[in-house]
Design a protein around this motif. Structure first.
Motif, PDB file in Angstrom:
ATOM      1  N   THR A   1     -35.147  16.449 -51.774  1.00 15.25           N
ATOM      2  CA  THR A   1     -35.400  16.606 -50.340  1.00 15.25           C
ATOM      3  C   THR A   1     -36.798  17.137 -50.073  1.00 15.25           C
ATOM      4  O   THR A   1     -37.524  16.616 -49.229  1.00 15.25           O
ATOM      5  CB  THR A   1     -34.354  17.531 -49.678  1.00 15.25           C
ATOM      6  OG1 THR A   1     -34.263  18.737 -50.429  1.00 15.25           O
ATOM      7  CG2 THR A   1     -33.005  16.862 -49.614  1.00 15.25           C
TER       8      THR A   1
ATOM      9  N   ASP B   1     -30.160  21.943 -47.456  1.00 16.29           N
ATOM     10  CA  ASP B   1     -31.310  21.266 -48.028  1.00 16.29           C
ATOM     11  C   ASP B   1     -32.292  20.794 -46.966  1.00 16.29           C
ATOM     12  O   ASP B   1     -33.092  19.884 -47.204  1.00 16.29           O
ATOM     13  CB  ASP B   1     -30.871  20.091 -48.910  1.00 16.29           C
ATOM     14  CG  ASP B   1     -30.643  20.532 -50.344  1.00 16.29           C
ATOM     15  OD1 ASP B   1     -31.607  21.026 -50.945  1.00 16.29           O
ATOM     16  OD2 ASP B   1     -29.522  20.415 -50.853  1.00 16.29           O
ATOM     17  N   SER B   2     -32.241  21.414 -45.794  1.00 16.50           N
ATOM     18  CA  SER B   2     -33.231  21.098 -44.772  1.00 16.50           C
ATOM     19  C   SER B   2     -34.601  21.586 -45.221  1.00 16.50           C
ATOM     20  O   SER B   2     -34.729  22.541 -45.997  1.00 16.50           O
ATOM     21  CB  SER B   2     -32.853  21.745 -43.441  1.00 16.50           C
ATOM     22  OG  SER B   2     -32.851  23.158 -43.552  1.00 16.50           O
TER      23      SER B   2
ATOM     24  N   PRO C   1     -28.111  16.709 -51.331  1.00 13.51           N
ATOM     25  CA  PRO C   1     -29.234  15.769 -51.415  1.00 13.51           C
ATOM     26  C   PRO C   1     -30.447  16.272 -52.185  1.00 13.51           C
ATOM     27  O   PRO C   1     -31.414  15.528 -52.327  1.00 13.51           O
ATOM     28  CB  PRO C   1     -29.585  15.505 -49.950  1.00 13.51           C
ATOM     29  CG  PRO C   1     -29.109  16.715 -49.224  1.00 13.51           C
ATOM     30  CD  PRO C   1     -27.886  17.163 -49.954  1.00 13.51           C
ATOM     31  N   ARG C   2     -30.418  17.500 -52.714  1.00 19.06           N
ATOM     32  CA  ARG C   2     -31.508  17.907 -53.606  1.00 19.06           C
ATOM     33  C   ARG C   2     -31.369  17.220 -54.966  1.00 19.06           C
ATOM     34  O   ARG C   2     -32.307  17.217 -55.764  1.00 19.06           O
ATOM     35  CB  ARG C   2     -31.532  19.422 -53.781  1.00 19.06           C
ATOM     36  CG  ARG C   2     -30.416  19.992 -54.633  1.00 19.06           C
ATOM     37  CD  ARG C   2     -30.451  21.504 -54.727  1.00 19.06           C
ATOM     38  NE  ARG C   2     -30.294  22.132 -53.415  1.00 19.06           N
ATOM     39  CZ  ARG C   2     -30.079  23.427 -53.244  1.00 19.06           C
ATOM     40  NH1 ARG C   2     -30.001  24.232 -54.288  1.00 19.06           N
ATOM     41  NH2 ARG C   2     -29.946  23.935 -52.036  1.00 19.06           N
TER      42      ARG C   2
ATOM     43  N   LEU D   1     -29.843  11.065 -43.976  1.00 21.63           N
ATOM     44  CA  LEU D   1     -30.820  11.839 -44.734  1.00 21.63           C
ATOM     45  C   LEU D   1     -31.740  12.609 -43.787  1.00 21.63           C
ATOM     46  O   LEU D   1     -32.027  13.791 -44.000  1.00 21.63           O
ATOM     47  CB  LEU D   1     -31.631  10.919 -45.641  1.00 21.63           C
ATOM     48  CG  LEU D   1     -32.719  11.591 -46.472  1.00 21.63           C
ATOM     49  CD1 LEU D   1     -32.127  12.626 -47.418  1.00 21.63           C
ATOM     50  CD2 LEU D   1     -33.525  10.555 -47.252  1.00 21.63           C
TER      51      LEU D   1
ATOM     52  N   GLN E   1     -40.199   9.876 -47.737  1.00 23.22           N
ATOM     53  CA  GLN E   1     -38.768   9.582 -47.862  1.00 23.22           C
ATOM     54  C   GLN E   1     -38.420   8.198 -47.326  1.00 23.22           C
ATOM     55  O   GLN E   1     -37.388   7.633 -47.691  1.00 23.22           O
ATOM     56  CB  GLN E   1     -37.942  10.633 -47.104  1.00 23.22           C
ATOM     57  CG  GLN E   1     -37.968  12.030 -47.689  1.00 23.22           C
ATOM     58  CD  GLN E   1     -37.052  12.197 -48.892  1.00 23.22           C
ATOM     59  OE1 GLN E   1     -36.551  11.230 -49.458  1.00 23.22           O
ATOM     60  NE2 GLN E   1     -36.838  13.437 -49.290  1.00 23.22           N
TER      61      GLN E   1
ATOM     62  N   TRP F   1     -28.725  12.560 -52.954  1.00 28.92           N
ATOM     63  CA  TRP F   1     -29.794  11.913 -52.189  1.00 28.92           C
ATOM     64  C   TRP F   1     -29.488  10.431 -52.004  1.00 28.92           C
ATOM     65  O   TRP F   1     -29.586   9.892 -50.895  1.00 28.92           O
ATOM     66  CB  TRP F   1     -31.097  12.117 -52.951  1.00 28.92           C
ATOM     67  CG  TRP F   1     -32.343  11.521 -52.390  1.00 28.92           C
ATOM     68  CD1 TRP F   1     -33.068  11.973 -51.325  1.00 28.92           C
ATOM     69  CD2 TRP F   1     -33.066  10.395 -52.898  1.00 28.92           C
ATOM     70  NE1 TRP F   1     -34.206  11.201 -51.148  1.00 28.92           N
ATOM     71  CE2 TRP F   1     -34.214  10.228 -52.103  1.00 28.92           C
ATOM     72  CE3 TRP F   1     -32.853   9.518 -53.967  1.00 28.92           C
ATOM     73  CZ2 TRP F   1     -35.150   9.209 -52.332  1.00 28.92           C
ATOM     74  CZ3 TRP F   1     -33.784   8.509 -54.205  1.00 28.92           C
ATOM     75  CH2 TRP F   1     -34.912   8.366 -53.393  1.00 28.92           C
TER      76      TRP F   1
ATOM     77  N   HIS G   1     -30.034  15.711 -42.491  1.00 29.57           N
ATOM     78  CA  HIS G   1     -29.980  16.813 -43.458  1.00 29.57           C
ATOM     79  C   HIS G   1     -31.350  17.440 -43.645  1.00 29.57           C
ATOM     80  O   HIS G   1     -31.471  18.650 -43.861  1.00 29.57           O
ATOM     81  CB  HIS G   1     -29.429  16.322 -44.797  1.00 29.57           C
ATOM     82  CG  HIS G   1     -28.725  17.402 -45.562  1.00 29.57           C
ATOM     83  ND1 HIS G   1     -27.410  17.322 -45.947  1.00 29.57           N
ATOM     84  CD2 HIS G   1     -29.146  18.617 -45.983  1.00 29.57           C
ATOM     85  CE1 HIS G   1     -27.068  18.434 -46.584  1.00 29.57           C
ATOM     86  NE2 HIS G   1     -28.111  19.223 -46.623  1.00 29.57           N
ATOM     87  N   LEU G   2     -32.402  16.669 -43.542  1.00 30.85           N
ATOM     88  CA  LEU G   2     -33.747  17.206 -43.701  1.00 30.85           C
ATOM     89  C   LEU G   2     -34.182  18.046 -42.508  1.00 30.85           C
ATOM     90  O   LEU G   2     -34.956  19.003 -42.660  1.00 30.85           O
ATOM     91  CB  LEU G   2     -34.742  16.059 -43.896  1.00 30.85           C
ATOM     92  CG  LEU G   2     -34.642  15.271 -45.206  1.00 30.85           C
ATOM     93  CD1 LEU G   2     -35.530  14.043 -45.140  1.00 30.85           C
ATOM     94  CD2 LEU G   2     -35.016  16.144 -46.392  1.00 30.85           C
TER      95      LEU G   2
END
Length: 589
Positions: A190, A508-509, A288-289, A497, A432, A294, A500-501
Motif C-alpha cells: 500500500t 493500511d491507509s 492489502p500491505r 483499493l 497504484q 493487495w 483502503h488507501l
C-alpha cells in the motif's frame, strides 16, 4: 556430484532441525544433469542457489537460447543500484506490455525472492523456462504468456550467508528477508516505499496478468505438507467471486498435479500456540500491505505460496515447479471462466468495506496432516520446549480460528477529494493505477471531513514509519473546491483499493502509514494579552458558545486549569488553525 565438504556443511546446518520423513517423488525426474542450460541448483544436487551475478547470467543465457520467445526487461533499480529484471515469455515473440495485455492468451505473473532467503521460486522458474527453451515444454507458450521475476528483493538477496534462517533447510547459502534498508517488501504493497513493489504495481498495471503467484517459504510448526498455498477465503473476501473461481478452476488442478508428482499440498495456515499444536490453527487473512491482500482488492487472482521450511530445498523447489505447471494448466483450461469471474467482481463492488478483522472466538474444524511432537525440558533455555518427532500424526478435527470477526467496517464513499499539496499521496495513487480527475473550478459540494478526536502514535517504527491509530469523528457540510483538488471516484476497477488507501480508519491507509503527520502539529499560536479581551467579546456576541463554556466550567479539573481554559477559548475562535487534527481528504457520500 555433491562434495563431501558441502555435504558436511549441509548436515551440520540441519542438525538442530526436526527429523525428516523420507521423500521420493516423480518430480525428481524434472532435474537435468547435462546440457548447456543445467541450472546452478541442479549442478549442486539440489542444495545451492546462485548469487545475483550468476542469476543474471543464467537469465541472459535463457534469453540467448530462445531469443524469439524470451525477452528481458529491467523493471526497476534497487536502492543499491542493482537491476530488478523480469523475463517475458511469449510464443508470439512480442514482449511489449501493450501486446501482452491485449493477448488472447492468459498471462501468469510469477514472482520469486520478495523475501530473498525464501528463494525456491527462482530455481523452480529457471527449470521451467529451461524446459521451454530447449523444446521439452513447447506446450506451455502455446497456451499462456509468462512474466517471471527471479529476484524481487535483489539487495537482500546479496546479504547472503549460511546462517540467515535457522529454521529453514536450504539453500546452503541464502539471502536475507528484508532489503538493504531493512524494509520488508511484503509489507509495502500500500505505501510503496520500495522500488521493487513500485515496479510490481507498474507491471500489473501495464501487462494486466490474469493470475499472480508470489512464492515464499513459511516458518513455524512441523507438518507433513511440503507445498502450502492459498488466498483469502470466500467467507471473508471482499471479492468472493474471484476467490470462488480460484477454488473451482485453479486449486483442484494444482492439487492433483502436486499429488501425482509425489508432493503433499496443504492449506495456507499458521499455528495459534507454537508450544501446543493441538490447540489449533490460525486462519490468517491478508490485508492489502501483503501481495495476496493487495491482489484481492484489485480483483486480481493472487496466490501466496508458502513452502514448508523444514522440507529439503530440493523437494521444495521441485514442488514449486509442479505448482507452477499446475497453475499454467488451470489458466489454459479455464481462462474464460476466470476472466468472467473477475469481470463480474468488478461490476458488483460492495457498498461497505471491511478493513480490519479479528480472530474468531469459536473455532471451525479441519482435517490436518500434522507431525507427532512431545515436550521436554531444555538444559539451554531452562524451560519446557517442543520437539517434533518426524512421524505423521493426522488430526480428524483440528480447531482453526479464522480471522472473521469484523473489527472495523466503513461505508465506501462515492468519491474522495484530495488537495493538491499532498503530492506524495497523489503520486502513490498514480503508481497504484488509481484513476484521478481534476475538479472543475469553484465546485460546491456537500462533503464529509474526518476530525481526529484522539490518536496514538506507535512507540517504535514499523517498516521505517511511525504508524498512527486514530479515533475519528465526522462533520458534513458545504465545501467549495477549486481546480487544485483531485477527485478519486470509487466506481472504478480499483475503487476498493482506493478506499483502503484513503479512508482514515483503514489500517493500511496512507494516513495510518504516516503520510500526513503534519496535521498533528500546530504552527500558529496566541498570546494571552490578545486572547483574554478577544474571548470576552466573543462570549458576549455568541450566546451559544458562552453556554458551552459554562457547561465546560462545571468540570472541576477544567475550571481550575487556566491553560486548559485558554486553549478551549482559542480553539473556538476563528483564529484557530482550521487544519489542525482535520483529515485533509474529503469524502462524498
Amino acid at each position: 556430484m555433491l562434495t563431501s565438504l558441502l555435504l558436511t556443511a549441509a548436515l551440520a546446518n540441519d542438525a538442530h532441525l526436526p527429523p525428516l520423513i523420507e521423500w521420493q517423488g516423480q518430480s525428481e525426474n524434472l532435474m537435468q544433469t547435462q546440457g548447456p542450460l543445467v541450472t546452478d541448483f541442479e549442478k549442486s544436487g539440489g542444495i545451492d542457489s546462485p548469487n545475483y551475478e550468476q542469476t543474471v547470467a543464467y537469465l541472459h543465457a535463457l534469453q540467448k537460447a530462445n531469443p524469439t520467445q524470451f525477452s528481458i526487461k529491467t523493471i526497476a533499480k534497487s536502492n543499491a543500484g542493482r537491476d530488478i529484471d523480469m523475463l517475458i515469455a511469449s510464443q508470439d515473440g512480442v514482449a511489449s506490455a501493450e501486446a501482452i495485455s491485449l493477448s488472447k492468451k492468459p498471462t501468469l505473473l510469477i514472482q520469486a525472492g520478495i523475501h530473498s532467503g525464501e528463494i525456491d521460486g527462482k530455481d523452480a522458474g529457471f527449470m521451467l523456462l529451461r524446459d521451454i527453451a530447449n523444446g521439452k515444454r513447447d506446450d506451455i507458450l502455446n497456451r499462456v504468456n509468462l512474466l517471471f521475476i527471479p529476484i524481487l528483493n535483489v539487495d537482500g538477496h546479496e546479504r547472503r550467508g549460511e546462517f540467515n534462517r535457522i529454521n529453514q533447510r536450504g539453500p546452503r547459502v541464502m539471502g536475507f528477508r528484508t532489503n538493504g534498508q531493512n524494509l520488508n517488501l511484503n509489507r509495502d504493497y500500500t505505501k510503496l516505499d520500495t522500488p521493487g513493489i513500485r515496479a510490481v504495481a507498474d507491471v500489473v498495471n501495464q501487462y494486466r496478468p490474469d493470475l499472480y503467484i508470489d512464492i515464499h517459504v513459511t516458518d513455524g510448526a512441523d507438518y507433513q505438507y511440503d507445498v502450502t498455498y492459498g488466498y483469502n477465503p470466500a467467507f471473508v473476501s471482499v471479492t468472493p467471486k474471484v476467490t470462488k473461481a480460484l477454488d473451482t478452476y485453479v486449486k483442484p488442478i494444482i492439487d492433483e498435479k502436486l499429488q501425482e508428482q509425489g508432493h503433499i499440498p496443504g492449506p495456507l495456515v499458521f499455528v495459534m500456540d507454537k508450544m501446543e499444536f493441538k490447540h489449533g490453527l490460525a486462519g490468517w487473512v491478508a490485508g492489502p500491505r501483503y501481495s495476496n491482500g493487495w491482489g484481492e482488492l484489485r480483483h486480481l487472482p493472487t496466490i501466496l505460496v508458502e513452502n514448508h521450511s523444514l522440507k529439503p530445498y530440493k523437494q521444495r523447489v521441485l514442488g514449486t515447479y509442479v505448482l507452477l505447471d499446475g497453475a499454467i494448466d488451470a489458466m489454459a483450461s479455464n481462462a474464460d471462466k476466470l476472466a468472467a469471474a473477475v469481470k463480474s467482481s468488478v461490476q458488483s463492488q460492495p457498498k461497505e468495506l471491511v478493513v480490519e478483522l479479528g480472530y474468531a472466538k469459536e473455532p471451525d474444524f479441519v482435517e490436518f496432516k500434522g507431525i507427532a511432537y512431545e515436550h521436554y525440558f531444555s538444559d539451554a533455555t531452562k524451560t519446557k520446549e517442543v520437539r517434533y518427532l518426524g512421524k505423521p500424526q493426522n488430526y480428524e478435527k483440528l480447531p482453526i480460528y479464522w480471522q472473521k470477526d469484523i473489527k472495523t467496517q466503513v461505508a465506501i464513499p462515492k468519491a474522495f477529494y484530495i488537495p493538491a499539496q499532498y503530492s506524495q499521496i497523489i503520486d502513490t495513487l498514480k503508481v497504484q493505477g488509481v484513476e484521478l480527475q481534476t475538479v472543475d473550478a469553484l465546485t460546491s459540494l456537500n462533503l464529509t471531513q474526518g476530525i481526529i478526536a484522539e490518536h496514538e502514535f506507535a512507540k517504535s517504527p514499523f517498516e521505517g514509519r511511525f504508524r498512527v491509530t486514530p479515533t475519528m469523528e465526522y462533520k458534513t457540510g458545504a465545501y467549495t473546491l477549486d481546480s487544485s483538488w483531485l477527485k478519486v471516484d470509487t466506481q472504478q476497477r480499483l475503487g476498493l483499493l482506493a478506499t483502503h488507501l484513503l479512508h482514515p480508519e483503514a489500517p493500511d491507509s496512507l494516513f495510518q502509514w504516516g503520510y500526513m503527520h503534519t496535521i498533528f502539529q500546530r504552527t500558529e499560536y496566541v498570546e494571552n494579552y490578545a486572547l483574554a479581551p478577544y474571548a470576552e467579546t466573543l462570549l458576549k456576541q455568541n450566546p451559544e458558545l458562552a453556554k458551552q463554556y459554562e457547561q465546560k466550567l462545571k468540570d472541576e479539573s477544567f475550571a481550575q486549569d487556566a491553560d486548559s481554559r485558554r486553549a478551549w477559548l482559542y480553539a473556538n475562535s476563528p483564529y484557530y488553525d482550521q487544519q489542525y487534527l482535520r483529515y485533509p481528504i474529503l469524502m462524498q457520500y
